[in-house]
Structure formats: C-alpha cells, structure tokens
Scaffold this active site. Structure first.
Site, PDB file in Angstrom:
ATOM      1  N   ASP A  41       0.739  -1.394   0.198  1.00  0.00           N
ATOM      2  CA  ASP A  41      -0.057  -0.322  -0.128  1.00  0.00           C
ATOM      3  C   ASP A  41       0.697   1.397  -0.027  1.00  0.00           C
ATOM      4  OD1 ASP A  41      -2.340  -1.562  -0.402  1.00  0.00           O
ATOM      5  OD2 ASP A  41      -2.661  -1.853   2.465  1.00  0.00           O
ATOM      6  N   ALA A  42       2.031   1.226   1.010  1.00  0.00           N
ATOM      7  CA  ALA A  42       2.877   2.553   0.920  1.00  0.00           C
ATOM      8  C   ALA A  42       3.646   2.949  -0.475  1.00  0.00           C
ATOM      9  CB  ALA A  42       3.939   1.967   2.026  1.00  0.00           C
ATOM     10  N   GLU A  43       3.615   1.560  -0.912  1.00  0.00           N
ATOM     11  CA  GLU A  43       4.365   1.958  -2.774  1.00  0.00           C
ATOM     12  C   GLU A  43       3.432   1.588  -3.538  1.00  0.00           C
ATOM     13  OE1 GLU A  43       7.438  -1.382  -3.230  1.00  0.00           O
ATOM     14  OE2 GLU A  43       5.629  -2.201  -2.201  1.00  0.00           O
ATOM     15  N   TYR A  44       2.136   1.514  -3.423  1.00  0.00           N
ATOM     16  CA  TYR A  44       0.536   2.178  -4.159  1.00  0.00           C
ATOM     17  C   TYR A  44       0.408   3.526  -3.734  1.00  0.00           C
ATOM     18  CZ  TYR A  44      -3.428   3.371  -6.598  1.00  0.00           C
ATOM     19  OH  TYR A  44      -4.398   3.624  -7.035  1.00  0.00           O
ATOM     20  N   ASP A  45       0.544   4.595  -2.571  1.00  0.00           N
ATOM     21  CA  ASP A  45       0.602   6.230  -2.437  1.00  0.00           C
ATOM     22  C   ASP A  45       1.833   6.297  -3.254  1.00  0.00           C
ATOM     23  OD1 ASP A  45      -1.697   5.087  -1.037  1.00  0.00           O
ATOM     24  OD2 ASP A  45      -0.113   5.040   1.129  1.00  0.00           O
TER      25      ASP A  45
ATOM     26  N   SER B 290       8.815 -17.525  12.858  1.00  0.00           N
ATOM     27  CA  SER B 290       9.081 -18.841  11.943  1.00  0.00           C
ATOM     28  C   SER B 290       9.737 -19.771  12.299  1.00  0.00           C
ATOM     29  CB  SER B 290       9.764 -18.136  10.569  1.00  0.00           C
ATOM     30  OG  SER B 290      10.978 -17.479  11.175  1.00  0.00           O
TER      31      SER B 290
ATOM     32  N   GLU C 262       2.887 -32.058  13.426  1.00  0.00           N
ATOM     33  CA  GLU C 262       1.957 -32.064  12.536  1.00  0.00           C
ATOM     34  C   GLU C 262       1.976 -31.790  11.341  1.00  0.00           C
ATOM     35  OE1 GLU C 262       0.261 -28.306  14.354  1.00  0.00           O
ATOM     36  OE2 GLU C 262       1.358 -29.035  16.161  1.00  0.00           O
TER      37      GLU C 262
ATOM     38  N   LYS D 142       2.900 -29.508   8.231  1.00  0.00           N
ATOM     39  CA  LYS D 142       2.852 -28.042   7.571  1.00  0.00           C
ATOM     40  C   LYS D 142       2.370 -27.352   6.875  1.00  0.00           C
ATOM     41  CE  LYS D 142       6.645 -24.907   7.739  1.00  0.00           C
ATOM     42  NZ  LYS D 142       6.609 -24.021   7.120  1.00  0.00           N
TER      43      LYS D 142
ATOM     44  N   ASP E 161       0.729 -25.862   4.160  1.00  0.00           N
ATOM     45  CA  ASP E 161       0.858 -24.039   2.476  1.00  0.00           C
ATOM     46  C   ASP E 161      -0.345 -23.309   2.620  1.00  0.00           C
ATOM     47  OD1 ASP E 161       2.924 -22.747   1.900  1.00  0.00           O
ATOM     48  OD2 ASP E 161       2.763 -24.340   0.006  1.00  0.00           O
TER      49      ASP E 161
ATOM     50  N   ARG F 236       0.158 -12.352  10.280  1.00  0.00           N
ATOM     51  CA  ARG F 236       1.222 -12.638  10.420  1.00  0.00           C
ATOM     52  C   ARG F 236       2.163 -11.454  10.230  1.00  0.00           C
ATOM     53  NH1 ARG F 236       6.124 -14.568   9.206  1.00  0.00           N
ATOM     54  NH2 ARG F 236       7.557 -15.029  10.710  1.00  0.00           N
TER      55      ARG F 236
ATOM     56  N   TYR G  34      -3.532 -24.717  15.192  1.00  0.00           N
ATOM     57  CA  TYR G  34      -1.821 -24.754  15.733  1.00  0.00           C
ATOM     58  C   TYR G  34      -1.110 -24.357  16.954  1.00  0.00           C
ATOM     59  CZ  TYR G  34      -0.186 -22.256  11.631  1.00  0.00           C
ATOM     60  OH  TYR G  34       0.320 -21.377  11.237  1.00  0.00           O
TER      61      TYR G  34
ATOM     62  N   LYS H 224      10.780 -30.355   6.157  1.00  0.00           N
ATOM     63  CA  LYS H 224      10.609 -29.578   4.533  1.00  0.00           C
ATOM     64  C   LYS H 224      10.271 -31.642   3.872  1.00  0.00           C
ATOM     65  CE  LYS H 224       9.791 -26.045   4.339  1.00  0.00           C
ATOM     66  NZ  LYS H 224      10.133 -24.884   3.834  1.00  0.00           N
TER      67      LYS H 224
ATOM     68  N   CYS I 194      10.122 -27.279 -39.197  1.00  0.00           N
ATOM     69  CA  CYS I 194       8.819 -26.948 -38.457  1.00  0.00           C
ATOM     70  C   CYS I 194       7.759 -27.172 -38.564  1.00  0.00           C
ATOM     71  CB  CYS I 194       9.112 -25.098 -39.107  1.00  0.00           C
ATOM     72  SG  CYS I 194       8.639 -24.138 -37.763  1.00  0.00           S
TER      73      CYS I 194
ATOM     74  N   CYS J 173       5.800 -23.474 -39.512  1.00  0.00           N
ATOM     75  CA  CYS J 173       6.214 -22.593 -40.934  1.00  0.00           C
ATOM     76  C   CYS J 173       6.804 -23.274 -41.983  1.00  0.00           C
ATOM     77  CB  CYS J 173       7.486 -20.722 -40.922  1.00  0.00           C
ATOM     78  SG  CYS J 173       9.108 -21.292 -40.933  1.00  0.00           S
TER      79      CYS J 173
ATOM     80  N   CYS K  71      14.295 -23.951 -36.510  1.00  0.00           N
ATOM     81  CA  CYS K  71      14.326 -23.749 -37.698  1.00  0.00           C
ATOM     82  C   CYS K  71      14.740 -22.216 -37.390  1.00  0.00           C
ATOM     83  CB  CYS K  71      12.411 -23.308 -37.111  1.00  0.00           C
ATOM     84  SG  CYS K  71      12.232 -22.528 -38.217  1.00  0.00           S
TER      85      CYS K  71
ATOM     86  N   CYS L 277       8.878 -17.010 -39.124  1.00  0.00           N
ATOM     87  CA  CYS L 277       8.519 -18.138 -38.732  1.00  0.00           C
ATOM     88  C   CYS L 277       7.060 -16.923 -37.840  1.00  0.00           C
ATOM     89  CB  CYS L 277       8.557 -18.879 -38.412  1.00  0.00           C
ATOM     90  SG  CYS L 277       8.383 -20.983 -37.204  1.00  0.00           S
TER      91      CYS L 277
HETATM   92  S1  IVH Z   1       2.999 -23.381  14.480  1.00  0.00           S
HETATM   93  C1  IVH Z   1       6.451 -21.017  16.265  1.00  0.00           C
HETATM   94  N1  IVH Z   1       2.204 -25.120  13.477  1.00  0.00           N
HETATM   95  O1  IVH Z   1       5.152 -21.890   9.010  1.00  0.00           O
HETATM   96  C2  IVH Z   1       5.427 -22.113  15.645  1.00  0.00           C
HETATM   97  N2  IVH Z   1       3.338 -23.778  11.855  1.00  0.00           N
HETATM   98  O2  IVH Z   1       7.399 -21.098   8.972  1.00  0.00           O
HETATM   99  C3  IVH Z   1       4.937 -21.361  14.741  1.00  0.00           C
HETATM  100  N3  IVH Z   1       3.086 -23.200   9.519  1.00  0.00           N
HETATM  101  O3  IVH Z   1       4.742 -18.647   9.986  1.00  0.00           O
HETATM  102  C4  IVH Z   1       4.188 -21.958  14.134  1.00  0.00           C
HETATM  103  N4  IVH Z   1       1.744 -25.291   9.263  1.00  0.00           N
HETATM  104  O4  IVH Z   1       2.152 -20.319   9.133  1.00  0.00           O
HETATM  105  C5  IVH Z   1       2.704 -23.876  13.427  1.00  0.00           C
HETATM  106  N5  IVH Z   1       1.505 -26.669  11.951  1.00  0.00           N
HETATM  107  C6  IVH Z   1       1.504 -25.913  12.096  1.00  0.00           C
HETATM  108  C7  IVH Z   1       2.110 -25.225  10.733  1.00  0.00           C
HETATM  109  C8  IVH Z   1       3.133 -23.757  10.770  1.00  0.00           C
HETATM  110  C9  IVH Z   1       1.799 -24.232   8.839  1.00  0.00           C
HETATM  111  C10 IVH Z   1       2.653 -22.168   9.480  1.00  0.00           C
HETATM  112  C11 IVH Z   1       2.849 -20.746  10.358  1.00  0.00           C
HETATM  113  C12 IVH Z   1       4.269 -20.255  10.153  1.00  0.00           C
HETATM  114  C13 IVH Z   1       5.614 -21.218   9.079  1.00  0.00           C
HETATM  115  C14 IVH Z   1       6.669 -20.713   9.844  1.00  0.00           C
END
Ligand code: IVH
Length: 659
Positions: A31-35, A79, A110, A112, A114, A133, A221, A309, A403, A406, A419, A425
């Site tokens: 938003d700041a860039e747009y402004d 994170s 659990e 992760k 996306d 976040r 979570y 991961k 080709c 052409c 070609c 072409c």
């Molecule tokens: S726990 C410190 N649990 O992953 C704990 N996060 O890279 C962090 N995410 O910003 C939160 N699945 O948006 C937790 N089962 C899960 C998750 C999870 C996805 C995301 C979350 C966080 C990012 C961290």
C-alpha cells in the site's frame, strides 16, 4: 524522460495496480508503494496542468485503495527453522536435550500447511480481532474477512479466558481452489497461481462479501498470548481445548518420542498425495509447555519447534502425446502432453522435454508411464520413464523434419532442433513479441495472448517495430472480442510511454540468447550507449569480467544476423543512454539475493542494488561478492557459506544500501 512521458507511463502503471488490487485481489506492491505512485501522479498532473478524465486520479466513485489497520500481536508470531532429514532432526534433538537437560523428549507432530498464518483474538469468549502474521510483531487487521469463514467459531464455549490469541493456517482445499479459478477465469480471464496465493488474496480482499462466497478453511495449531486464567501444560492439552470448542485441528497430529517422530513424518509424507490441501512438510514441536518456555527462541524461530521440509512432490502419470513447440529463438522444443496431475498445488498437463538429447536419455514413447516432479514454484520435469510397464500401445515419438509453424526444414544445432526462418516464422515472431512487450522487457501493458495472436496472424505485426506504427489499425483492434475503446486507449498509452526505454530494458528486450536481466544490466553499465554495444566486437565483449566466450559469441552473432529488425525499431524508439547514478558505492559488485524479506520485494532490492552500481546475480559462485539473506534462505546460503561469501541480513540492509 520528460514529465509528460513519466506522467503517461505512471497513469498506465497506477491503473494496472488498481486492477490487480480491486479486480484480481492480487496486488504486486505494498500500500505504501502504491500511495507513493499515486501521489507522484497527482503531483505530475498538477505540474503539467494535465487533467485527463480517464486518469485514475479523476475517477469518480472509484474505490479508494484502503490499507488494513495494523495491530500488534500479544506474543510475536515466529517462523520456523528447517530440517530436511533424520540426521538434521537428530541434531535438533541434541540441542533440545542439551538446553533442557532432559532425555526422552515428547514431541507433537503435525503437517506443515501451505497457507496463510492468522492470529485470532477472543476476548471473554468472543472473537474480536483477526490479525495476519505481518512482520511477526505486528500484522494487519482482517477481522471482518475472517468472520466470513464458516469453520471459524465466533465464540469459545468452554473455559473461555479473558483474552487469548489462537493461531492457525487459513487455506483453500484443492477442489475449492480449482472451482474458484474456473469461475475467475470465466469472469475475467485471470487465475490465482496457487491455493496459497488465492488464500492470501482472498484474506486481503477489501470486500468481505466476496470473502463470504469463497470457502476458505482453517487448521488451528498454536497458542499465542493469553491471560493467566488459561493454563495448559502441553500442546496436547491445548489441542483438546481446541477440539472441545470446535476449532478445527488436523487429524494427522500425533505425539511421541524421537522414533515416533520419524515414523509420523513418514506417514504424513506418504499421505501427502491423497490430501485435498497443500502441505510442504511436518512441524515438530516439544510437547511440554514448560520445556518450550525454557528453550525460548533465537532471532525469530523457537528452539522448541522445527519444520521438517519434504522433498519435491512426484507422481506417476501417462504420456498422451509428445509434441514440438517453436520458441522465439527458433529452437523447436519437444514436450510431453501428460494425463493431468496435481503437483505442489498446480495442475500439470504439459512438461518440457528440453531437447533431443533429453528425449534419447529418457527413452520416452507415447503412452509410456512417467514420473513427474515439481518442487514448489519450480518448472515440472520428467524424472524417468517406467520402462517395466511399457506395453504394446507404446508409439515412437514422431520427430518432425520441418517446422510445425512455417514448414521450413529443421536443422540440428547441438542437441537442439532449430527453425532458421527467423521472424518470417509466425511462432518465432509470436514468441519474440511476447518477450519484447513483457513486464521485465519493454513493459507494454494491455497486450495478451489473444491480442498478440490477432496482431500477428492478421499481419498487422510482421516485425516488432510494427507495434509502434499501429495507430492506423485501431479499427481492426476493435473487431477483437472484449477489446473496447478503453482497452485501445490504454494500450496506446502504454505503447507511447514505452518509446524511450532505459538501455538495460532495451537490451533485455532484444532476447539475445543467454542475455537476461543481469547481463543486460552489466552490458548497459559497461557500454553506456546502444550504438557502442551494437558494434562491439568479440574481444571488446570479452574484456568484461562477467561475459564469457559463449555469451560474447551469442551477442556478436545476434547483432550480425539481426533477426528482429533493429533499424526499424531504432526508428521508433529513443533509447536512453546509461547514466551512472550519484551513489555507486556497490560499483560492479556481484550480489545474490535469497529468501524473503519483510520490507522489500526482491524486485525492489534488485532495483536498489542496480541504482548503486551493483550487479544483482541469480546464482552463487566464487565470484559472488555478497549474499543478501532473508527468511527461509535455502541452498544458496549453504553454498555462500562454503565459499566464505559475506552475508547481509535484512537488519543490515539499510546500512549496506545506504538508505
Ligand atoms: S506453529 C513457532 N504449526 O509455518 C511456531 N506453524 O515457518 C510456529 N505453519 O508462520 C507456528 N503449519 O504460518 C505451526 N502445523 C503448523 C504449521 C505452521 C504451517 C506455518 C505458520 C508459520 C510458518 C513458520
């Protein structure tokens, strides 16, 4: 650039951002860039006394672009650091045992998800705020939008404390995502590139009525900040509280020691392909809240949790056909049409086979079963052919002699079929035209697949320069469905605004093989004017320390053969010479960027580096001078550490760039 030129360019740009924001929920800038852009536009209009009723500043009733109010989290949203295998996880556990002086640690595991992290505040049991976040410390208030998500309870029924932040991930299920994209495509021809983007775009939509029509989903979570009347001893106990109160949690969650973690990660990984939502790993957390407290966190990631991961996703599917497509440089590339498969959130139906050597290496036939792989945003590829299940229906690939566009006889140039008919072409002309007008090249707005085809197939554009002579064909453009007066005005505005490109933009637009953004930028810096570059010989090019023999050869050949009609282009354009900026303290330094940043997009960073004379480069090598690292930096960081390259983190950027 004259004021008028800047003005007309800016109008088109602001209009484009308006569309991205209001119609496609897909903003490219903050938003700041747009402004800042909008203010500059107003300033230019007042300076040039130019009032134009079609200007974005003159639109009555246009919705203002609103930024969401900011809100500070009670507890920061952290994170996670990553591990990729058992060995790395064991190192994580070693640290945990060392810091807690405890053995037999119990973990929760659990998937992760996306999607998009969200923190939802309940005060005296009532949903009062929902915050994205953001930078981890504060995010944006999207409460009204979150209230529209039917899976999210508006009240905590049992054991509601004074105040609590409940955290989870908002996402689209794949079916819902596909349905939404089909609908959007029908309505305005645009789609979201992934379920994650769709979730982000929807959550930041200005109109909560639109959010209501889109079936976002959520898994909870994590516990954020809370008042002292809420006490849990563990993640497990917290989850029973969530379940009791109907907050959705994930059914693949389990608890156990390190051996259980390994098994459970396996189970999650093997269910991945059957899930109807995207996951990119597992999250392993120390179960005991007291131990979590003891472990604390370093920089922005907790010491008590880690993201495990997963590797890129792979699936077997069938090859329906192998066809050949002609690119802008005349290379004829084989590609497999496969039975569509969903990989990392994208539906894949065509996979490039790159060149003739790759065809041979894979030993691929029509009707074969193949393993297709795609990692995140990466282009899908065929890993291997399953020759064991090849049957009598297998047919050899029909390799063309001429080709497909052409009919000119094809030649083999190394592993590439080619070609050599140049811009005569139509497919080559089309490919080059698309590249030439694209955002990172001449940045001409208002063209797209359909109109480009129209212009080329009907012969209005026989060489790219014809684009700049188009005015007289206005009436022919009108005959194109969905292309009204307004679109024509915008297109011509954009064409006019592009007539004086910077030298590096122009060099990048030429589509010289192996000359992308980075090389174009170095060439502009070195030669300063187009004429000097155009007539530079092989030795002059080789003088540059980041141009090797192959690239130098490509450049010389390109200008000798001139496949695109440079003189006609020069007659239409006035290319700006390269001017050294006042601040060139990064002169000629090769700088690589990796990861994501809170306060900059990658394009912004690249721009800032270039303005200071630096050369943004894509790969880390021994010649790299600096690596700028953001969050989730991956293999580039590893490589840079091996080479001993100096690292710049986001907090040091102001200093580094002298902002
Ligand atoms: S726990 C410190 N649990 O992953 C704990 N996060 O890279 C962090 N995410 O910003 C939160 N699945 O948006 C937790 N089962 C899960 C998750 C999870 C996805 C995301 C979350 C966080 C990012 C961290």
């Amino acid at each position: 650039m004259s004021l008028e030129e800047e003005l007309s360019k800016l109008r088109v740009e602001v209009e484009r951002h308006n569309k991205l924001y209001h119609q496609h929920d897909n903003p490219e800038i903050s938003d700041a860039e747009y402004d800042a852009l909008y203010l500059r536009l107003k300033e230019l209009e007042s300076l040039t006394k130019s009032l134009d009723s079609s200007s974005p500043t003159a639109k009555v009733g246009a919705k203002p672009r609103r930024s969401f109010e900011k809100h500070k989290h009670l507890k920061p949203m952290l994170s996670l650091s990553n591990v990729f295998n058992d060995e790395e996880f064991r190192k994580f556990e070693d640290r945990v045992t060392k810091w807690t002086s405890q053995k037999n640690i119990e973990y929760s595991i659990e998937p992760k998800f996306d999607g998009i992290g969200i923190s939802i505040t309940y005060e005296n049991g009532k949903l009062t705020k929902a915050v994205t976040r953001g930078d981890g410390a504060e995010g944006e208030l999207v409460t009204e939008n979150v209230r529209q998500i039917s899976k999210i309870p508006h009240e905590i029924e049992f054991d509601a404390p004074n105040i609590v932040e409940l955290r989870g991930e908002i996402f689209f299920r794949l079916n819902d995502f596909n349905r939404l994209n089909q609908k959007l495509e029908k309505e305005n021809g645009k789609k979201f590139i992934s379920p994650r983007n769709a979730a982000a775009g929807t959550l930041r939509n200005l109109d909560s009525e639109i959010v209501k029509t889109r079936p976002l989903d959520i898994f909870f979570y994590a516990l954020g900040g809370c008042s002292s009347d809420l006490n849990f001893v563990s993640q497990k106990e917290f989850f029973s509280f969530l379940n009791k109160n109907n907050f959705p949690t994930n059914e693949l969650t389990s608890y156990g020691d390190i051996n259980h973690v390994t098994r459970s990660v396996e189970v999650i990984l093997s269910s991945r392909d059957n899930l109807d939502y995207e996951i990119d790993g597992a999250v392993v957390k120390v179960n005991d809240f007291q131990l979590q407290e003891k472990l604390g966190f370093v920089s922005k990631a907790p010491r008590w949790a880690v993201a495990w991961k997963f590797p890129a996703s792979e699936k077997f599917t069938k090859v329906n056909d192998v066809l050949f497509s002609v690119g802008r440089t005349g290379v004829v590339t084989p590609f497999a049409q496969i039975e569509p498969v969903l990989l990392s959130g994208a539906n894949i139906s065509n996979v490039s086979l790159h060149n003739m050597d790759e065809l041979k290496r894979l030993d691929i036939m029509v009707n074969d079963t193949v393993l297709v792989k795609r990692a995140g945003d990466v282009i899908p590829q065929i890993v291997k052919v399953n020759h064991d299940v090849r049957d009598a229906s297998a047919k050899p690939v029909d390799i063309p002699d001429t080709c497909p566009s052409c009919n000119t006889t094809l030649h083999l140039d190394g592993p590439f079929l080619k070609c050599t008919n140049g811009m005569s072409c139509k497919k080559q002309l089309f490919g080059f035209f698309e590249h030439f007008v694209s955002r990172k090249a001449m940045n001409i707005e208002g063209l797209g697949y359909k109109i480009n085809k129209h212009l080329i197939n009907l012969g209005y554009v026989k060489e790219v320069a014809d684009l700049f002579k188009l005015k007289k064909y206005e009436s022919e453009l009108k005959s194109l469905e969905g292309f009204g007066e307004k679109s024509i005005d915008n297109l011509f505005g954009s064409i006019e605004a592009s007539r004086s490109p910077t030298l590096e933009m122009f060099i990048n637009s030429l589509g010289i093989p192996e000359v992308g953004e980075t090389t174009a930028s170095s060439l502009a810096r070195y030669f300063k004017s187009f004429a000097k570059l155009r007539f530079a010989d092989f030795d002059a090019l080789k003088q540059m320390d980041n141009i090797g023999e192959v690239v130098a050869r490509h450049i010389v050949t390109f200008f000798e053969q001139d496949p695109i009609g440079i003189d006609s282009l020069l007659a239409e354009l006035s290319i700006q010479d390269f001017v050294v900026g006042e601040d060139s303290h990064l002169d000629n330094l090769k700088i690589v960027i990796t990861g994501s940043f809170k306060n900059f997009s990658r394009d912004e960073l690249k721009q800032l580096i270039k303005q200071r004379g630096g050369i943004p480069s894509s790969a880390v090598s021994s010649k790299t001078d600096y690596l700028i690292i953001g969050e989730n930096a991956g293999s580039k960081l590893k490589k840079a550490t091996e080479f001993g390259i100096e690292l710049i983190t986001e907090d040091k950027l102001d200093n580094f760039l002298k902002l």
